[in-house]
Enzyme design. Structure first.
Site, short mmCIF file in Angstrom:
data_model
loop_
_atom_site.label_atom_id
_atom_site.label_comp_id
_atom_site.label_asym_id
_atom_site.label_seq_id
_atom_site.Cartn_x
_atom_site.Cartn_y
_atom_site.Cartn_z
N PHE A 129 0.85 -1.20 0.00
CA PHE A 129 0.00 0.00 0.00
C PHE A 129 0.89 1.25 0.00
O PHE A 129 1.84 1.33 0.77
CB PHE A 129 -0.89 -0.03 1.24
CG PHE A 129 -1.97 1.01 1.22
CD1 PHE A 129 -3.14 0.79 0.51
CD2 PHE A 129 -1.83 2.20 1.91
CE1 PHE A 129 -4.14 1.75 0.50
CE2 PHE A 129 -2.84 3.15 1.91
CZ PHE A 129 -4.00 2.92 1.19
N ASP A 198 2.07 -5.18 8.55
CA ASP A 198 0.89 -4.34 8.46
C ASP A 198 -0.32 -5.25 8.37
O ASP A 198 -0.41 -6.06 7.42
CB ASP A 198 1.00 -3.41 7.24
CG ASP A 198 -0.17 -2.44 7.14
OD1 ASP A 198 -1.29 -2.82 7.54
OD2 ASP A 198 0.05 -1.32 6.66
N TYR A 223 -10.69 1.31 10.84
CA TYR A 223 -11.93 1.66 10.12
C TYR A 223 -12.30 0.67 9.03
O TYR A 223 -13.33 0.84 8.40
CB TYR A 223 -11.87 3.08 9.56
CG TYR A 223 -10.66 3.40 8.70
CD1 TYR A 223 -10.59 2.98 7.38
CD2 TYR A 223 -9.59 4.12 9.20
CE1 TYR A 223 -9.49 3.26 6.59
CE2 TYR A 223 -8.48 4.42 8.43
CZ TYR A 223 -8.44 3.98 7.12
OH TYR A 223 -7.34 4.26 6.36
N LYS A 224 -11.45 -0.34 8.79
CA LYS A 224 -11.77 -1.32 7.74
C LYS A 224 -12.58 -2.45 8.37
O LYS A 224 -13.71 -2.25 8.78
CB LYS A 224 -10.49 -1.78 7.06
CG LYS A 224 -9.85 -0.66 6.26
CD LYS A 224 -8.49 -1.02 5.69
CE LYS A 224 -7.94 0.16 4.89
NZ LYS A 224 -6.49 0.09 4.72
N ARG A 379 -12.65 -4.69 -6.95
CA ARG A 379 -12.33 -5.29 -5.65
C ARG A 379 -13.59 -5.46 -4.82
O ARG A 379 -14.37 -4.51 -4.66
CB ARG A 379 -11.34 -4.36 -4.96
CG ARG A 379 -10.66 -4.96 -3.76
CD ARG A 379 -9.59 -4.03 -3.25
NE ARG A 379 -10.18 -2.87 -2.59
CZ ARG A 379 -9.61 -2.20 -1.59
NH1 ARG A 379 -8.41 -2.57 -1.15
NH2 ARG A 379 -10.19 -1.17 -1.04
C1 LIG Z 1 -5.86 1.24 4.62
C2 LIG Z 1 -4.39 1.07 4.73
C3 LIG Z 1 -3.60 2.05 5.31
C4 LIG Z 1 -4.25 3.33 5.78
O1 LIG Z 1 -3.41 4.20 6.41
P1 LIG Z 1 -4.03 5.53 7.06
O2 LIG Z 1 -2.93 6.07 7.86
O3 LIG Z 1 -5.24 5.13 7.83
O4 LIG Z 1 -4.45 6.41 5.94
C5 LIG Z 1 -2.25 1.81 5.44
N1 LIG Z 1 -1.70 0.66 5.00
C6 LIG Z 1 -2.43 -0.31 4.42
C7 LIG Z 1 -1.80 -1.58 3.97
C8 LIG Z 1 -3.80 -0.13 4.26
O5 LIG Z 1 -4.55 -1.07 3.69
#
Ligand SMILES: *Cc1c(COP(=O)(O)O)cnc(C)c1O
Length: 420
Positions: A129, A198, A223-224, A379
């Site tokens: 990401f 992560d 939040y996911k 997705r």
């Molecule tokens: C959603 C996501 C993030 C989000 O990071 P924020 O700091 O909340 O914007 C980071 N890394 C991964 C792999 C994600 O899927």
């Protein structure tokens, strides 16, 4: 062939079915985007209103003690710990994923390089990401280190005497492909490196056992899959063998051993509390706790093991239905078929029209999302807390109709929005 009756029969004997009632889902919507923003638990609005009206309105500053505000990052952390194979007292809910990544990656680098300064490379995956890569790039630049981006297959062979940290996302956000956490961690440790995992697409989505995997550091999103609300605080975990070894650089007063002593010098709190920074967003933590409690409600029904079984059954069902009912429309499958390699999402590929097809589905109430790339990706996230097999059937039926009618070619579905 999978029939609608088969799907209904699977729903009828699904022991997790009652959990759907814990969520507010708008009528006419099939929500396949809980991997981006989880839906609102029914308990959240009243609980947040109570925190505003009673705890803030009436309790005022007394609520830091009397309403459990001060303990919230650790209390919620203990709930997350149950989902990821960590122990009580090892996790805090705080800040964003990006910020927590900065903290743990800083700590990992400092721990390795304290006695092995020749280790100056951070390895990650090219398709990680972007925020993870951007944070690592910024940190490496500041410390004069190198960020090396590789394809997943190249990583094991690249770990060596110059590697400081391997930083990976357990389940890939674009493809849903999942790493073998224990095997990868073992290989990195054999090479003398530490690993930062992560768990944004893992916590609440797949079974994770950080201790069994021998992991070093982990972070993840609130939040996911955890349904904490837009911009919910994230979490951070540090193995106890590392927790007291380094001050993370955002050493704000909430990470101090005695924040209310107001001393001019810094003394880090013992353990994971030193990974906090400043005053916590209590209203956001309140909403996150409601999301975490939906998982605790699943514990008597088998917890993450039962959720994972259903998640795999849902994604198997969706893949089978797409292949049976949407054949000949140019769709490919980016998500691994093998269960051990699959997260909780299904990603379809298409050379053209992926964005517009997703928009046409959203107009029909089937909410997934689009991720650009080569090829582009449609997705679909599957969340066993509130999705059923008939939802899979209906979603694929809409997809079939969108493809067969060609309605995705309409101009309105081909206009780009700011957030995809
Ligand atoms: C959603 C996501 C993030 C989000 O990071 P924020 O700091 O909340 O914007 C980071 N890394 C991964 C792999 C994600 O899927």
């Amino acid at each position: 062939m999978t029939t609608l009756q088969d799907c209904r029969a699977l729903d009828a004997r699904d022991p997790l079915r009652p959990l759907r009632d814990l969520f507010t889902l708008p009528a006419g919507v099939i929500y396949l985007d809980g991997n981006s923003l989880g839906p609102c638990p029914k308990a959240t609005p009243a609980r947040v209103a109570q925190a505003v009206q009673q705890e803030w309105g009436e309790g005022l500053i007394r609520s830091w003690n009397s309403a459990g505000w001060y303990d919230a990052p650790r209390r919620l952390g203990d709930k997350v710990a149950q989902l990821v194979g960590a122990r009580a007292g090892e996790v805090v809910c705080t800040d964003s994923t990006s910020i927590n990544l900065f903290k743990v990656l800083s700590a990992a680098l400092s721990i390795v390089r304290a006695d092995q300064p020749q280790r100056r490379v951070v390895i990650s995956e090219r398709t990680n990401f972007p925020t993870d890569l951007y944070i690592a790039e910024g940190l490496c630049k500041e410390r004069g280190l190198e960020l090396r981006l590789l394809d997943a297959e190249e990583i094991a062979g690249a770990l060596g005497a110059d590697t400081a940290v391997l930083m990976l996302t357990h389940v890939n956000y674009r493809t849903g492909a999942m790493h073998d956490m224990a095997a990868v961690t073992r290989r990195a440790h054999e090479a003398g490196a530490l690993v930062v995992w992560d768990l944004c697409h893992s916590a609440g989505a797949v079974e994770v056992d950080l201790h069994a995997a021998g992991a070093d550091f982990a972070i993840g999103c609130g939040y996911k899959y955890l349904n904490g609300g837009p911009g919910a605080p994230a979490f951070a975990w540090v193995h106890p063998r590392h927790a007291d070894r380094f001050w993370q650089p955002l050493s704000g007063w909430w990470s101090h051993a005695a924040p209310f002593a107001f001393t001019p010098d810094y003394q880090p709190a013992p353990g994971i509390a030193r990974y906090l920074c400043g005053t916590q967003p209590i209203l956001s933590l309140t909403a996150l706790e409601c999301g975490l409690d939906t998982f605790l409600a699943a514990q008597p029904l088998g917890g993450m093991a039962a959720l994972r079984r259903k998640s795999l059954a849902l994604t198997d069902c969706f893949i089978a239905l797409v292949e049976e009912r949407c054949a000949g429309h140019g769709l490919g499958l980016a998500t691994p078929r093998e269960h051990a390699l699959r997260g909780s999402q299904v990603c379809l590929t298409r050379d053209v029209g992926a964005y517009a097809i997703v928009q046409a589905l959203i107009a029909r109430g089937v909410i997934g999302d689009f991720r650009a790339g080569r090829p582009d990706i449609l997705r679909f996230g599957f969340t066993p807390l509130y999705l059923g097999f008939e939802d899979c059937w209906n979603a694929v039926e809409h997809l079939r109709q969108v493809l067969e009618s060609g309605e995705w070619g309409r101009e309105e579905f081909n206009r780009q929005h700011a957030v995809t």
